[in-house]
Enzyme design. Structure first.
Site, PDB file in Angstrom:
ATOM      1  CB  SER A 178     -26.760 -19.196  48.714  1.00 38.65           C
ATOM      2  OG  SER A 178     -26.793 -17.901  48.166  1.00 38.65           O
ATOM      3  CB  THR A 179     -31.341 -16.189  48.839  1.00 36.68           C
ATOM      4  OG1 THR A 179     -30.168 -15.508  48.389  1.00 36.68           O
ATOM      5  CG2 THR A 179     -32.128 -15.282  49.761  1.00 36.68           C
ATOM      6  N   GLY A 189     -34.681 -16.375  44.493  1.00 38.67           N
ATOM      7  CA  GLY A 189     -33.695 -15.303  44.543  1.00 38.67           C
ATOM      8  C   GLY A 189     -33.489 -14.704  43.161  1.00 38.67           C
ATOM      9  CB  ALA A 190     -33.002 -12.001  41.533  1.00 31.90           C
ATOM     10  N   GLY A 231     -27.190 -19.869  39.280  1.00 31.65           N
ATOM     11  CA  GLY A 231     -27.102 -21.258  39.746  1.00 31.65           C
ATOM     12  C   GLY A 231     -27.453 -22.258  38.656  1.00 31.65           C
ATOM     13  CD  GLU A 254     -33.802 -20.336  39.070  1.00 29.20           C
ATOM     14  OE1 GLU A 254     -33.158 -20.556  40.103  1.00 29.20           O
ATOM     15  OE2 GLU A 254     -33.457 -19.486  38.231  1.00 29.20           O
TER      16      GLU A 254
HETATM   17  C1  5RP Z   1     -30.246 -19.798  40.255  1.00 29.79           C
HETATM   18  C2  5RP Z   1     -30.700 -18.407  40.427  1.00 29.79           C
HETATM   19  C3  5RP Z   1     -30.583 -17.811  41.782  1.00 29.79           C
HETATM   20  O1  5RP Z   1     -31.840 -17.353  42.180  1.00 29.79           O
HETATM   21  C4  5RP Z   1     -29.617 -16.665  41.752  1.00 29.79           C
HETATM   22  O2  5RP Z   1     -28.395 -17.116  41.225  1.00 29.79           O
HETATM   23  C5  5RP Z   1     -29.391 -16.083  43.155  1.00 29.79           C
HETATM   24  O3  5RP Z   1     -28.685 -16.984  43.914  1.00 29.79           O
HETATM   25  P1  5RP Z   1     -28.210 -16.669  45.389  1.00 29.79           P
HETATM   26  O4  5RP Z   1     -29.438 -16.678  46.247  1.00 29.79           O
HETATM   27  O5  5RP Z   1     -27.267 -17.804  45.715  1.00 29.79           O
HETATM   28  O6  5RP Z   1     -27.530 -15.332  45.386  1.00 29.79           O
HETATM   29  O7  5RP Z   1     -31.159 -17.743  39.535  1.00 29.79           O
HETATM   30  O8  5RP Z   1     -30.303 -20.204  38.930  1.00 29.79           O
END
Ligand code: 5RP
Length: 221
Positions: A30-31, A82-83, A97, A103
């Site tokens: 989402s980020t 993101g993380a 995700g 990634e």
């Molecule tokens: C997807 C990831 C994303 O970077 C992680 O889940 C963060 O997601 P969000 O920005 O929605 O908090 O590793 O596999």
């Protein structure tokens, strides 16, 4: 500011790191969705992108960006993602995700990983967030037993999720990851593990952290 606003904030801040005219590595989540939208609105021209998921590929294409195959690229100047958790050394848990394998592949192509996250993701020790692990389906139960034996972790298959690569995700609870590099290295050796969601060898060099006071830039070089 709520979490959605903090994501917008760091997505905007990330634009300053994007080298115009480059090929950019783009993460998932989402980020990153906010970042892709901000990028498109900024008008920054890119030679192309390399995407870490079908989700981000669709969003990038919808906003007019060319998406190249990772195999067509030898090196990227930058990867933005993101993380789920990040610690004070830039080590991360990723894979919430389910895109962790692609990634890590795209991160491996990049000179620099810039992490964008809201402040809830910053931790002293990784592991409160269940560790995602992509596994070949036939090995899921076996890998779950390995986690129980080696680390006392409780692994469960993520219901209803098949990765872009046709595999399953195990989410492992009950870990305290004091040695991210060591655990990443060991778990990578277990048969059937495709990717463990510890990003230690591919840690962030910079984290743009969204806080109520604004963007905090953390450097880990
Ligand atoms: C997807 C990831 C994303 O970077 C992680 O889940 C963060 O997601 P969000 O920005 O929605 O908090 O590793 O596999």
């Amino acid at each position: 500011m709520d979490a959605a606003q903090l994501k917008q904030l760091v997505a905007q801040a990330a634009l300053a790191h994007v080298p115009a005219g480059a090929i950019l590595g783009v993460g998932t989540g989402s980020t990153v969705d906010c970042f892709i939208d901000a990028l498109a609105e900024s008008g920054i021209a890119l030679a192309g992108t390399v995407s870490s998921s079908e989700r981000s590929t669709a969003r990038l294409r919808a906003r007019g960006y060319a998406v190249l195959e990772a195999s067509a690229v030898e090196r990227l100047p930058l990867y933005i993602d993101g993380a789920d958790e990040i610690d004070y050394d830039g080590y991360m848990i990723k894979g919430g995700g389910a895109a962790l394998t692609r990634e890590k592949i795209v991160a491996d192509l990049a000179e620099r990983f810039v992490c964008i996250a809201d402040e809830s993701k910053l931790v002293d020790v990784l592991g409160a967030y269940p560790l995602p692990v992509e596994v070949i389906p036939m090995a899921a139960a076996q890998v779950a037993r390995c986690f129980a034996r080696a680390y006392g972790g409780r692994a469960a298959v993520r219901a209803g999720v098949v990765t872009d690569n046709g595999n399953l995700i195990l989410d492992v609870e009950g870990l305290r990851i004091g040695d991210p590099l060591g655990m990443e290295t060991e778990v990578n050796q277990w048969p059937g593990v495709v990717t463990v969601g510890i990003f230690a060898r591919h840690r962030a060099r910079v984290c743009l952290l969204g806080t109520a006071q604004g963007v905090r830039t953390m450097r880990f070089d």
